[in-house]
Design a protein around this motif. Structure first.
Motif, PDB file in Angstrom:
ATOM      1  N   TRP A 227       0.826  -1.210   0.000  1.00 46.52           N
ATOM      2  CA  TRP A 227       0.000   0.000   0.000  1.00 46.52           C
ATOM      3  C   TRP A 227       0.858   1.256   0.000  1.00 46.52           C
ATOM      4  CZ3 TRP A 227      -4.562  -0.505  -1.701  1.00 46.52           C
ATOM      5  CH2 TRP A 227      -5.277  -1.695  -1.475  1.00 46.52           C
ATOM      6  N   GLN A 228       2.017   1.192   0.657  1.00 44.37           N
ATOM      7  CA  GLN A 228       2.917   2.338   0.623  1.00 44.37           C
ATOM      8  C   GLN A 228       3.331   2.637  -0.820  1.00 44.37           C
ATOM      9  OE1 GLN A 228       2.617   3.730   3.493  1.00 44.37           O
ATOM     10  NE2 GLN A 228       4.446   3.339   4.703  1.00 44.37           N
ATOM     11  N   HIS A 229       3.692   1.601  -1.551  1.00 39.71           N
ATOM     12  CA  HIS A 229       4.074   1.768  -2.952  1.00 39.71           C
ATOM     13  C   HIS A 229       2.885   2.231  -3.794  1.00 39.71           C
ATOM     14  CE1 HIS A 229       5.860   1.117  -6.859  1.00 39.71           C
ATOM     15  NE2 HIS A 229       4.915   0.249  -7.175  1.00 39.71           N
ATOM     16  N   HIS A 230       1.730   1.604  -3.570  1.00 40.71           N
ATOM     17  CA  HIS A 230       0.531   1.942  -4.341  1.00 40.71           C
ATOM     18  C   HIS A 230       0.140   3.406  -4.147  1.00 40.71           C
ATOM     19  CE1 HIS A 230      -3.239   1.111  -6.445  1.00 40.71           C
ATOM     20  NE2 HIS A 230      -3.866   1.789  -5.489  1.00 40.71           N
ATOM     21  N   ASN A 231       0.421   3.938  -2.947  1.00 35.70           N
ATOM     22  CA  ASN A 231       0.077   5.326  -2.646  1.00 35.70           C
ATOM     23  C   ASN A 231       1.203   6.300  -2.988  1.00 35.70           C
ATOM     24  OD1 ASN A 231      -2.617   5.038  -1.668  1.00 35.70           O
ATOM     25  ND2 ASN A 231      -1.787   4.079   0.178  1.00 35.70           N
ATOM     26  N   GLY A 232       2.223   5.808  -3.704  1.00 36.07           N
ATOM     27  CA  GLY A 232       3.255   6.694  -4.225  1.00 36.07           C
ATOM     28  C   GLY A 232       4.309   7.133  -3.239  1.00 36.07           C
ATOM     29  N   ILE A 233       4.478   6.411  -2.143  1.00 34.22           N
ATOM     30  CA  ILE A 233       5.485   6.783  -1.153  1.00 34.22           C
ATOM     31  C   ILE A 233       6.845   6.220  -1.580  1.00 34.22           C
ATOM     32  CG2 ILE A 233       6.174   6.530   1.267  1.00 34.22           C
ATOM     33  CD1 ILE A 233       3.188   6.343   1.945  1.00 34.22           C
ATOM     34  N   ASP A 234       7.842   7.083  -1.613  1.00 33.63           N
ATOM     35  CA  ASP A 234       9.172   6.673  -2.066  1.00 33.63           C
ATOM     36  C   ASP A 234       9.779   5.605  -1.146  1.00 33.63           C
ATOM     37  OD1 ASP A 234       9.107   8.443  -4.172  1.00 33.63           O
ATOM     38  OD2 ASP A 234      10.161  10.043  -3.091  1.00 33.63           O
ATOM     39  N   GLY A 235      10.568   4.731  -1.748  1.00 30.77           N
ATOM     40  CA  GLY A 235      11.293   3.732  -0.972  1.00 30.77           C
ATOM     41  C   GLY A 235      10.619   2.384  -0.911  1.00 30.77           C
ATOM     42  N   TYR A 236       9.470   2.256  -1.560  1.00 24.82           N
ATOM     43  CA  TYR A 236       8.743   0.984  -1.493  1.00 24.82           C
ATOM     44  C   TYR A 236       8.571   0.339  -2.869  1.00 24.82           C
ATOM     45  CZ  TYR A 236       7.778   2.112   3.345  1.00 24.82           C
ATOM     46  OH  TYR A 236       7.921   2.398   4.678  1.00 24.82           O
ATOM     47  N   GLU A 237       9.427   0.734  -3.808  1.00 28.34           N
ATOM     48  CA  GLU A 237       9.362   0.129  -5.139  1.00 28.34           C
ATOM     49  C   GLU A 237       9.639  -1.367  -5.089  1.00 28.34           C
ATOM     50  OE1 GLU A 237      11.211   2.717  -4.287  1.00 28.34           O
ATOM     51  OE2 GLU A 237      10.281   4.426  -5.329  1.00 28.34           O
TER      52      GLU A 237
END
Length: 221
Positions: A120-130
């Motif tokens: 969800w962090q990645h899905h919401n565009g938060i850097d570092g979770y690619e």
């Protein structure tokens, strides 16, 4: 019957031995059992069943630290609770409960990316979770290793990390009631809590002399 402890058995045991419970511990157990009982009356409503069981979990573990200005964090507090339970669990009741369900709801929950926070962090565009997918695969492998090693506290930490994401989705309005989109994780999450919570409460009743913490909301006349 699925072999899990039910409200009636917990209540019968509580009534038989509650005279020996310290006041604060007795209040915890009384409240937790009441919510376990309510969860059993949900008639297929998995959203409600999960929420009532999470309330039971809160009743069992949450103490006054949760409400102080500087708290250790909710997950940190319930990990302390798991450590205490496992240390007291000489018969490995918790491990056996998870083992009996390993190929069912627990395995399915661990394999579900929708209850994995980095997704969800990645899905919401938060850097570092690619790299969320690599993290996810590592988490699943680590869970399997912990389970095979009989590291019950670590197993619970993995399971409740997923359940906590689901709890947040429901509590914070991130899901639609009875939605077809998130049925699997809600169903599996409710099932897991339904067989673990009674075991937790049973262990607490077997060890009333332990310090289970002071509830922040005692009964006040």
């Amino acid at each position: 019957m699925d072999g899990s402890l039910k409200f009636s058995a917990l209540k019968e045991k509580q009534r038989a031995i509650r005279a020996g419970f310290p006041e604060t511990m007795g209040l915890r157990v009384h409240r937790a059992i009441s919510w376990v009982g309510r969860s059993e009356a949900c008639d297929g409503d998995d959203d409600a069943r999960f929420l009532f069981l999470w309330i039971a979990f809160n009743a069992a573990y949450a103490d006054e630290r949760e409400f102080q200005s500087i708290a250790p964090g909710e997950r940190a507090a319930f990990l302390d609770f798991f450590g205490k339970l496992v240390a007291l669990d000489k018969e490995k009741k918790v491990y056996k409960a998870v083992w009996q369900r390993f190929t069912g709801p627990v395995r399915l929950l661990m394999d579900n990316r929708y209850v994995f926070n980095p997704f969800w962090q990645h899905h919401n565009g938060i850097d570092g979770y690619e790299d969320w997918e690599a993290r996810f695969n590592t988490s699943v492998r680590s869970f399997t290793q912990a389970f095979q090693a009989g590291d019950t506290a670590r197993v619970l930490s993995f399971v409740f990390d997923r359940l906590y994401v689901l709890r947040n989705q429901l509590i914070h309005g991130g899901a639609t009631w009875n939605s077809g989109v998130n049925r699997a994780q809600v169903r599996d999450g409710a099932t897991i809590l339904a067989f673990l919570l009674p075991v937790f409460v049973d262990l607490m009743m077997d060890n009333p002399e332990q310090d289970w913490g002071k509830p922040f909301y005692p009964v006040v006349d």
